[in-house]
Design a protein around this motif. Structure first.
Motif, short mmCIF file in Angstrom:
data_model
loop_
_atom_site.label_atom_id
_atom_site.label_comp_id
_atom_site.label_asym_id
_atom_site.label_seq_id
_atom_site.Cartn_x
_atom_site.Cartn_y
_atom_site.Cartn_z
N UNK A 83 0.83 -1.21 0.00
CA UNK A 83 0.00 0.00 0.00
C UNK A 83 0.86 1.26 0.00
N UNK A 84 1.90 1.27 0.84
CA UNK A 84 2.74 2.46 0.94
C UNK A 84 3.60 2.65 -0.30
N UNK A 85 4.16 1.56 -0.85
CA UNK A 85 4.93 1.68 -2.09
C UNK A 85 4.05 2.24 -3.21
N UNK A 86 2.79 1.79 -3.28
CA UNK A 86 1.90 2.25 -4.34
C UNK A 86 1.56 3.73 -4.17
N UNK A 87 1.32 4.16 -2.91
CA UNK A 87 1.06 5.57 -2.65
C UNK A 87 2.26 6.43 -3.05
N UNK A 88 3.45 5.99 -2.64
CA UNK A 88 4.66 6.75 -2.96
C UNK A 88 4.90 6.78 -4.47
N UNK A 89 4.62 5.67 -5.14
CA UNK A 89 4.81 5.61 -6.59
C UNK A 89 3.86 6.57 -7.29
#
Length: 643
Positions: free
Chosen positions: A262-268
């Motif tokens: 979830x966090x990687x996708x938000x940052x991406x």
């Protein structure tokens, strides 16, 4: 090293002859009518605001307009500020060479203008880019020059930023003691100034990364969450993207795949909105690792292909190596051994050209797996041998460096303690005896507490490698203290043993993970290497003047000796073995039996007690075993000892 305090400027503060050659041609292209000083200043402020909002493409256009205006007017100081701002934009866009050029030009112009603050800022920013490029020695040179100048000029905020960047460089070098020293100094300055700038947010992120490296996930999470809250309050989209990426990596390391994804996708998503290609590489790489961990191999494969394409477009060679290795791992996980060979061989060639031996031995390891899967056993053996050769080289260098760093840290702490005690003793002779003695007692207590904190951190750094919770050393310390109390030790010595016992396995810092975490039985060569942790621990703790370090050293060296003389490393028997080591030997084994380890499940208490009885008089001192059984009989094992 140039002294920035001596920078000279033309008497009229305008551009001197030859300055035009320093500026980019694009900045000199005639366009709309020349700007007034106020208009150019407004463009500069607008460009800085766009940069803070993360609108990097728009920011660079406005900043170039401001640069043209100030150049036409011949105003040096604001022209340097335009170049500094452009350098920041290029840095965040991943155009590192261009960023370095802008910072160097800004420094030259600021020196001519006599703007010492801008000179220091340019040195700091140039160092940040050099560090990204892996030129850590040059980065530290720039930071050292900038720090001295900032302190001379009383530039507290700039000093904090430089200390933070220096801590980040030391963290990249693996020098955790220096990293902590610089980052904590920066944190104290940022806190005193009450700033919530990007530098302050970066400092929180760097502290989180340091504690993550040391295995203290709770402290790391605390700093990352503070950084995220500060970036949201400041409306700093770029900083938010960076913090989200660090939080994602923290959860990735803890195996919490859903949170990490979830966090990687938000940052991406944020990185793509802001046009931050370098951040895309970092977050796609993390997402690919999550998909692999979840067994979603086709999705992982597609993600690693995207990562590789962006890394190549940016000229990010290290990112390219990581993407190629991950691509090879994805093919291997899907049983596509032939298709794994291409990216893995390319990763190996690139790693060798860059001198990256860690990535090179990982590539050899994966190539061995691929050739073995294809039935090419001769090629597999060649890569297997190269993998072990390079791994040994890297391990020997890192082991030596870690031991040297820890030894230097303890030597430095002892030297500081002795110097402080000498100063206070001298003061005792010069001033009223009672007042000076009170200061000595108070300072001694503070130094002992600081020393104990170093010991606890060192114990945790060694333990977290094969115990994710770090609780093993604490349990062994508590149980050792209970056994010693049952044997009649005085309370000060009981407390001393409880702290010293935590360092019994500090030498594991020097043992490779492949051996330390091996789930099966060790081979004779592997076991011989594992035995070296007693010598490594003794070497790290040697030469200490305090009772704590002296007891910790004898425990680290002798806790694997056996009562019957068949132990190691010295083959001591009976009472030749220090009593502290005999106590810790029992506590260490009992805790290992009662808790799950990589090579065994947890034993029930009854079975562990039976094993202690069988080993009494053989592996263990019978008197220590009887004391340990008494602790268990009284139910103290579950209660633990008071801290």
């Amino acid at each position: 090293m140039n002294d920035v305090s001596e920078a000279s400027s033309p008497p009229d503060g305008t551009l001197g002859e030859g300055d035009v050659a320093q500026l980019e041609p694009a900045a000199l292209t005639p366009g709309s009518p020349p700007l007034t000083a106020d208009q150019a200043g407004a463009r500069l402020e607008e460009g800085l605001a766009l940069y803070r909002q993360g609108s990097l493409g728009e920011a660079i256009g406005v900043l170039v307009q401001a640069q043209q205006g100030f150049f036409t007017l011949g105003h040096l100081a604001p022209l340097a500020q335009c170049l500094l701002a452009q350098g920041r934009v290029y840095r965040d866009l991943g155009q590192l060479e261009k960023a370095v050029q802008q910072f160097a030009q800004a420094s030259s112009l600021a020196r001519q203008a006599g703007d010492h603050k801008a000179v220091v800022e340019a040195l700091n920013l140039e160092a940040s880019v050099l560090s990204i490029q892996g030129e850590h020695a040059r980065a530290l040179e720039r930071l050292s020059e900038g720090l001295a100048a900032a302190r001379r000029r009383g530039l507290a905020e700039t000093e904090a930023n430089i200390l933070n960047n220096a801590g980040q460089v030391h963290l990249a070098l693996g020098d955790h003691a220096q990293a902590l020293e610089h980052l904590k100094a920066a944190y104290e300055l940022f806190s005193a100034l009450g700033l919530k700038s990007r530098g302050g947010i970066s400092n929180l992120v760097n502290l989180g990364m340091l504690y993550q490296r040391l295995g203290d996930s709770a402290r790391a999470l605390e700093f990352f969450e503070q950084a995220l809250a500060a970036s949201r309050e400041a409306g700093d989209q770029l900083a938010q993207t960076a913090v989200l990426n660090n939080l994602a990596n923290l959860y990735l390391g803890k195996g919490e795949w859903a949170k990490a994804r979830t966090l990687f996708q938000k940052a991406l998503n944020k990185a793509r909105q802001l046009g931050l290609r370098q951040f895309e590489v970092d977050n796609l790489d993390g997402l690919g690792q999550v998909y692999m961990a979840l067994g979603q191999h086709p999705q992982a494969l597609r993600t690693h292909v995207q990562t590789l394409a962006i890394a190549r477009a940016l000229g990010d060679r290290e990112g390219e190596i990581d993407a190629l290795l991950n691509l090879g791992r994805s093919h291997l996980a899907m049983g596509r051994f032939g298709q794994a060979l291409g990216p893995l061989q390319e990763a190996l060639s690139l790693a060798q050209s860059l001198g990256n031996r860690r990535s090179a031995y990982e590539a050899h390891e994966r190539l061995c797996e691929a050739h073995r899967g294809l039935g090419r056993f001769e090629q597999a053996l060649e890569h297997h041998q190269e993998f072990h050769r390079l791994e040994r080289e890297v391990f020997n260098e890192e082991s030596e460096r870690r031991t040297r760093q820890l030894s230097v840290q303890f030597d430095l702490q002892r030297a500081r303690n002795e110097a402080e005690m000498y100063r206070l003793r001298t003061e005792l002779e010069q001033k009223a005896r009672e007042e000076a003695e009170a200061k000595v007692r108070e300072r001694t207590r503070e130094l002992e507490e600081a020393h104990l904190e170093v010991v606890n951190r060192l114990a945790l750094a060694a333990e977290y490698r094969d115990d994710a919770t770090g609780e093993h050393t604490r349990r062994v310390g508590r149980l050792s203290a209970l056994i010693a109390r049952t044997l009649g030790w005085p309370e000060p010595d009981v407390a001393l043993l409880q702290s010293a016992a935590r360092l019994h396995d500090v030498g594991k810092i020097g043992i490779p993970d492949a051996i330390l975490l091996k789930p099966g039985k060790l081979s004779p060569p592997e076991f011989a290497l594992m035995r070296q942790h007693t010598h490594i621990g003794s070497q790290i703790l040697s030469g200490g003047n305090s009772k704590l370090l002296q007891m910790a050293q004898e425990i680290a060296l002798a806790h694997h000796e056996r009562w019957d003389g068949t132990g190691y490393p010295l083959g001591l028997a009976g009472e030749q073995i220090p009593l502290s080591a005999r106590i810790v030997a029992v506590a260490d084994v009992l805790d290992a039996l009662l808790n799950e380890r990589p090579y065994k499940p947890a034993w029930p208490l009854e079975r562990a007690v039976e094993e202690l009885g069988r080993q009494s008089g053989r592996q263990f001192d019978p008197a220590v075993v009887r004391a340990c059984l008494e602790v268990i009989r009284q139910g103290l094992l579950e209660e633990g000892a008071p801290e």
